[in-house]
Design a protein around this motif. Structure first.
Motif, PDB file in Angstrom:
ATOM      1  N   TRP A  85       0.809  -1.220   0.000  1.00  0.00           N
ATOM      2  CA  TRP A  85       0.000   0.000   0.000  1.00  0.00           C
ATOM      3  C   TRP A  85       0.845   1.275   0.000  1.00  0.00           C
ATOM      4  O   TRP A  85       0.334   2.347  -0.308  1.00  0.00           O
ATOM      5  N   ALA A  88       0.728   4.626  -2.310  1.00  0.00           N
ATOM      6  CA  ALA A  88      -0.595   4.775  -2.940  1.00  0.00           C
ATOM      7  C   ALA A  88      -1.664   4.383  -1.934  1.00  0.00           C
ATOM      8  O   ALA A  88      -2.629   3.708  -2.266  1.00  0.00           O
ATOM      9  N   LYS A  90      -4.012   5.936  -0.265  1.00  0.00           N
ATOM     10  CA  LYS A  90      -5.379   6.458  -0.280  1.00  0.00           C
ATOM     11  C   LYS A  90      -6.303   5.589  -1.121  1.00  0.00           C
ATOM     12  O   LYS A  90      -7.455   5.367  -0.768  1.00  0.00           O
ATOM     13  N   ARG A  91      -5.816   5.077  -2.237  1.00  0.00           N
ATOM     14  CA  ARG A  91      -6.671   4.289  -3.112  1.00  0.00           C
ATOM     15  C   ARG A  91      -7.167   3.003  -2.463  1.00  0.00           C
ATOM     16  O   ARG A  91      -8.364   2.720  -2.479  1.00  0.00           O
ATOM     17  N   LEU A  94      -9.782   3.780   0.231  1.00  0.00           N
ATOM     18  CA  LEU A  94     -11.099   4.074  -0.313  1.00  0.00           C
ATOM     19  C   LEU A  94     -11.766   2.817  -0.854  1.00  0.00           C
ATOM     20  O   LEU A  94     -12.970   2.621  -0.686  1.00  0.00           O
ATOM     21  N   LEU A  95     -10.974   1.955  -1.513  1.00  0.00           N
ATOM     22  CA  LEU A  95     -11.539   0.749  -2.098  1.00  0.00           C
ATOM     23  C   LEU A  95     -12.104  -0.172  -1.023  1.00  0.00           C
ATOM     24  O   LEU A  95     -13.249  -0.628  -1.127  1.00  0.00           O
ATOM     25  N   LEU A 190     -17.819   4.808  -5.781  1.00  0.00           N
ATOM     26  CA  LEU A 190     -16.550   4.991  -6.494  1.00  0.00           C
ATOM     27  C   LEU A 190     -16.660   6.093  -7.548  1.00  0.00           C
ATOM     28  O   LEU A 190     -15.737   6.907  -7.715  1.00  0.00           O
ATOM     29  N   ARG A 194     -14.624   9.536  -7.819  1.00  0.00           N
ATOM     30  CA  ARG A 194     -13.860   9.833  -9.041  1.00  0.00           C
ATOM     31  C   ARG A 194     -14.262  11.171  -9.640  1.00  0.00           C
ATOM     32  O   ARG A 194     -13.409  11.966 -10.082  1.00  0.00           O
TER      33      ARG A 194
END
Length: 203
Positions: A85, A88, A90-91, A94-95, A190, A194
């Protein structure tokens, strides 16, 4: 071991990872207990509150040790594979949070309906199941809870819950209904992140 029980364990795992990743994002590497605690309350917070309100006892994670086993295993995966992780973070945060919200909104709604709760109260309990663990998580790490951010959060949950109720009335297969409703919540959330969708401000 039913598909709904397995789905519940998957949702528990997803939220536990979300909590652990949040703790890791706050540089809590030195305190494994804190990471476990954040993962634990994220995973069980919403469902526990729902069951308390409905008077459902004993609460699932107290009755069934598999929930705690899943939480411990999920937190360990997040901790020992944390390099996946890094850079990156944050991705995946959120996922995992979004997947958990989608799963638990519908699971919570199902459990409330099974307990004889009226449909609209069941929707609220489903949403509570999905978001309350995250509220506790964000509060403990001194972040603004995600539900108070500008991106749509509760709206996707409500939309998916209404779709589930509508499809239940139409007699859709429960498994397909779950996949459609939880998938709608996940995709809606999502897309909202986005494209930065938000509701109009109240002036």
């Amino acid at each position: 071991m039913t598909i709904w029980y397995l789905t519940d364990l998957v949702g528990t795992s997803v939220f536990a990872i979300s909590g652990a990743l949040t703790a890791l994002s706050k540089k809590m590497y030195h305190d494994l207990f804190s990471i476990f605690f954040i993962g634990f309350v994220t995973a069980i917070g919403g469902g526990t509150l729902r069951d308390i309100i409905m008077g459902s006892h004993p609460i699932a994670w107290i009755r069934d040790p598999n929930y705690l086993i899943v939480i411990v295993g999920s937190v360990l995966v997040a901790v020992f594979r944390r390099r996946w992780w890094l850079g990156a973070l944050k991705r995946p945060l959120l996922l995992f949070d979004t997947l958990g919200v989608g799963i638990y909104t519908i699971l919570g709604l199902q459990k409330a309906l099974s307990a004889g709760v009226n449909s609209w109260a069941a929707v609220l309990l489903g949403i509570m199941s999905a978001i309350f663990g995250g509220v506790i998580r964000d509060t403990l790490v001194n972040d603004l809870p995600v539900i108070f951010g500008k991106d749509l959060y509760v709206t996707p949950c409500f939309t998916g819950a209404v779709i589930y109720l509508s499809c239940t009335t139409l007699g859709l297969d429960p498994t397909l209904n779950f996949m459609l409703s939880a998938g709608t919540i996940t995709l809606f959330r999502l897309l909202a992140i986005r494209y930065q969708w938000s509701l109009p401000k109240i002036e």
